[in-house]
Enzyme design. Structure first.
Site, PDB file in Angstrom:
ATOM      1  N   ASP A  20       0.843  -1.191   0.000  1.00 35.64           N
ATOM      2  CA  ASP A  20       0.000   0.000   0.000  1.00 35.64           C
ATOM      3  C   ASP A  20       0.887   1.254   0.000  1.00 35.64           C
ATOM      4  O   ASP A  20       1.581   1.527   0.994  1.00 35.64           O
ATOM      5  CB  ASP A  20      -0.891  -0.052   1.262  1.00 35.64           C
ATOM      6  CG  ASP A  20      -1.943   1.048   1.298  1.00 35.64           C
ATOM      7  OD1 ASP A  20      -1.741   2.085   0.643  1.00 35.64           O
ATOM      8  OD2 ASP A  20      -2.953   0.852   2.014  1.00 35.64           O
ATOM      9  N   HIS A  21       0.836   1.989  -1.084  1.00 39.06           N
ATOM     10  CA  HIS A  21       1.744   3.151  -1.209  1.00 39.06           C
ATOM     11  C   HIS A  21       1.351   4.295  -0.274  1.00 39.06           C
ATOM     12  O   HIS A  21       2.125   5.233  -0.073  1.00 39.06           O
ATOM     13  CB  HIS A  21       1.751   3.638  -2.659  1.00 39.06           C
ATOM     14  CG  HIS A  21       3.020   4.338  -3.051  1.00 39.06           C
ATOM     15  ND1 HIS A  21       3.952   4.786  -2.139  1.00 39.06           N
ATOM     16  CD2 HIS A  21       3.526   4.646  -4.268  1.00 39.06           C
ATOM     17  CE1 HIS A  21       4.957   5.365  -2.777  1.00 39.06           C
ATOM     18  NE2 HIS A  21       4.728   5.287  -4.066  1.00 39.06           N
ATOM     19  N   ARG A  22       0.146   4.212   0.331  1.00 40.56           N
ATOM     20  CA  ARG A  22      -0.217   5.281   1.284  1.00 40.56           C
ATOM     21  C   ARG A  22       0.667   5.204   2.515  1.00 40.56           C
ATOM     22  O   ARG A  22       0.863   6.194   3.217  1.00 40.56           O
ATOM     23  CB  ARG A  22      -1.687   5.132   1.708  1.00 40.56           C
ATOM     24  CG  ARG A  22      -2.667   5.421   0.593  1.00 40.56           C
ATOM     25  CD  ARG A  22      -4.068   5.117   1.040  1.00 40.56           C
ATOM     26  NE  ARG A  22      -4.200   3.740   1.491  1.00 40.56           N
ATOM     27  CZ  ARG A  22      -5.273   3.248   2.117  1.00 40.56           C
ATOM     28  NH1 ARG A  22      -6.291   4.035   2.376  1.00 40.56           N
ATOM     29  NH2 ARG A  22      -5.322   1.987   2.486  1.00 40.56           N
TER      30      ARG A  22
END
Ligand code: CAO
Length: 456
Positions: A426-428
Site C-alpha cells: 500500500d503506497h499510502r
C-alpha cells in the site's frame, strides 16, 4: 400477536455472522421481506429480510453482535395475525390517506402561496440563467440543477426539513429509502412532495448508481449456447473485497527472486520429522516463519492504516493469512503468533488449516486477525503475479514456482533452484525503497536462513 423473527440460513456453510447494521427500530411498521439487519461473514454481507409483517415490538440484536442461524432478531406484533393483516393494512392506509388529505387541505393553502412564490423565484432564476435561448439541453441541465438550488434556497431561508411540504407517510417513506426531502421536486399542490415523487427519485438515483457501477453484457446467445450458474457466497465475497481493495488502495508491485537450493536441503532433511508430527514441510511454512521475522524488522508492513484519523496502527503480534485455493473459491485462514512457533509446528498447522478450508470446516473466527498475507501459487505454476492486498492489511507476498536455473557462481554456471517472489504493498503507508528493502530481506533470509531464524 407477538411473533419471533429469526435469522434464516444466510448462505451455504455460513452458520454465524456479525451484525453490521440494524435497519429498523422499535415501533416501526415493517412489511414481510423488508430488510431488518445487515450481517457480514467472511464469505458474504447480506441483508436479512423479515419473515412477518407488523410492528416491531422489541429488537434483540445490536451492531457488533455475532448471531447464529435460528437466533431471534426481533419480536414483531402482527396486529391480529396474518389473516387480518390485509384488512388492517387497508384500514391503516385509508386512515393515513384521510388524515393526509385533511392535512393536505390545511397545509396546501399556506404552502401554495409559498410555493407559487418559490416557483416565481425559480422562474426568475432560470430565466436569468438561460437567457433567451431555450434549447433542450439547457432545459435538462436546469432540471438537474433544481434540487441543488432548492437546497441552497432552503438553507438561505433558514428553513428546516420539517417545513418542506410532505405528509408524515411520505416523510416516513423518504426516511426508509434514505432520501433527503430537500433534494426532491414536489409534484403535488403547492410543490407538495408525494409518494410517487419519492419513488421516482429513488428509481432515478438507483438507475444512476447502477449505470455507474455495472458494465452491461451483450446477449451471448447470439454467438452460441450459454448456461447460467449462480456464484457461490465465497465468490461474491471475494469479488466485493478485491474490488474495494483494488479501488481504494494504491498498489505498488515489487519483484525479486531467491536461491532456495540451501533451504531445499533443509526441507528434505526435516521432511520425516514434519510427517511424524502430522504435516508436510513445504516452502510455505518456511516463508511464513521468514515473513514473521521480516515483519519484526519492518514494523510498517505489520500495520494497518486509518486514513480518517491519519494514523497507522502498529500491531505487536505476528499473525499471517495464507491464501488457500478451494473448490468454492479463495479462503484466507490465519496462522496466529507465528513468531512463537517452530517450522515443524507451522508445517503441521498449515496442512491442517488448508485441509479444513478445503473441506468447508473453517470458522469465520479462523479467518480474522491476519496482519500480512502470503499467496503461494508455486505448487500450480507461473513465473510471477501481482496479488491484491487483503484489506485492512498493507502488504501481501506472492510466491511463484521455483525452477532450476543456471547461476554464475565463482566463474562457472551452477544449477540452482530459484524462487520468484512478488510483493504488493500500500503506497499510502509504504514507499518504494521500503518495499524493495523488505522483499530483498526476505530473499536474503531464504538464501541464508540463519539471518531470519536467529534474528540476526
Ligand atoms: N515452487 C515450487 N514448488 C512448490 C512451491 C513453489 N513455490 N510451493 C509448493 N510447491 C510444491 C510443494 O513442495 C509440493 O510438492 P510435492 O507435491 O512434490 O510434495 C507441491 O508443490 C504442492 O504443494 P501444496 O500445495 O500441497 O503445499 P504448500 O504448502 O506449498 O501450499 C497452500 C499450501 C494452501 C498455500 C496451497 O495448497 C494453495 O492453496 N495455494 C494456492 C494459493 C492461491 O490460490 N493463491 C492465489 C490467491 S490470489 O492472490
Amino acid at each position: 400477536m407477538a411473533t419471533e423473527v429469526k435469522i434464516p440460513q444466510i448462505s451455504e456453510d455460513v452458520e454465524s455472522a456479525d451484525v453490521t447494521e440494524v435497519l429498523v427500530k422499535e415501533g416501526d411498521k415493517i412489511e414481510k421481506d423488508q430488510s431488518l439487519i445487515v450481517v457480514e461473514s467472511d464469505k458474504a454481507s447480506v441483508e436479512v429480510p423479515s419473515s412477518h409483517a407488523g410492528t416491531v415490538k422489541e429488537i434483540k440484536v445490536s451492531e457488533g453482535d455475532t448471531v447464529n442461524v435460528g437466533d431471534v432478531i426481533l419480536i414483531v406484533d402482527e396486529e391480529g395475525g396474518e389473516e387480518d393483516e390485509g384488512k388492517e393494512e387497508g384500514k391503516e392506509e385509508k386512515k393515513e390517506k384521510k388524515s393526509e388529505e385533511e392535512e393536505e387541505r390545511d397545509e396546501s393553502e399556506e404552502q401554495e402561496e409559498k410555493a407559487e412564490k418559490e416557483k416565481e423565484e425559480d422562474r426568475d432564476l432560470e430565466e436569468k440563467e438561460e437567457g433567451k435561448e431555450e434549447g433542450k439541453e439547457e432545459e435538462k441541465e436546469k432540471k438537474e440543477k433544481k434540487p441543488e438550488e432548492k437546497k441552497e434556497k432552503l438553507k438561505e431561508e433558514g428553513k428546516t426539513d420539517e417545513e418542506i411540504p410532505a405528509s408524515p407517510a411520505v416523510r416516513r417513506l423518504a426516511r426508509e429509502k434514505g432520501v433527503d426531502l430537500s433534494s426532491v421536486e414536489g409534484s403535488g399542490p403547492g410543490g407538495r412532495i408525494t409518494e410517487e415523487d419519492i419513488k421516482s427519485h429513488t428509481t432515478k438515483k438507483d438507475k444512476g448508481k447502477a449505470a455507474k457501477a455495472k458494465l452491461s453484457l451483450p446477449d451471448f446467445s447470439k454467438w452460441g449456447a450459454t448456461e447460467k450458474k449462480s456464484l457461490s457466497g465465497i465468490r461474491v465475497a471475494t469479488g466485493k473485497s478485491t474490488t474495494s481493495s483494488w479501488q481504494s488502495i494504491p498498489h505498488v508491485f515489487q519483484f525479486d527472486e531467491a536461491d532456495i537450493s540451501g533451504i531445499e536441503e533443509y526441507m528434505e532433511k526435516n521432511q520425516e520429522k514434519a510427517k511424524e508430527a502430522g504435516g508436510k514441510l513445504t516452502i510455505t511454512a518456511i516463508l511464513v516463519k521468514i515473513a514473521a521475522n521480516a515483519l519484526q524488522q519492518f514494523p510498517k508492513f505489520n500495520a494497518s492504516i486509518d486514513p480518517e484519523n491519519e494514523e497507522m496502527i502498529l500491531k505487536k503480534y505476528f499473525n499471517i493469512s495464507i491464501a488457500v485455493d478451494t473448490e468454492n473459491g479463495l479462503l484466507m485462514p490465519v496462522i496466529t503468533d507465528v513468531e512463537r512457533k517452530s517450522i515443524i509446528e507451522l508445517a503441521v498447522e498449515i496442512s491442517e488449516i488448508a485441509e479444513k478450508a478445503r473441506s468447508g470446516k473453517l470458522s469465520p473466527e479462523e479467518m480474522k486477525g491476519g496482519n500480512f498475507s502470503i499467496s503461494n501459487l508455486g505448487g500450480i505454476g507461473g513465473t510471477n503475479f501481482t496479488p491484491i492486498i487483503y484489506h485492512p492489511q498493507v502488504a501481501i507476498l506472492g510466491v511463484s514456482k521455483a525452477k532450476k536455473q543456471p547461476v554464475f557462481i565463482q566463474g562457472k554456471f551452477e544449477p540452482r533452484n530459484i524462487l520468484p517472489l512478488s510483493l504488493s504493498y500500500d503506497h499510502r503507508l509504504i514507499d518504494g525503497a521500503e518495499g524493495a528493502k523488505f522483499l530483498n530481506w526476505i530473499a536474503q533470509a531464504l538464501e541464508d536462513p540463519y539471518k531470519a531464524l536467529l534474528g540476526v
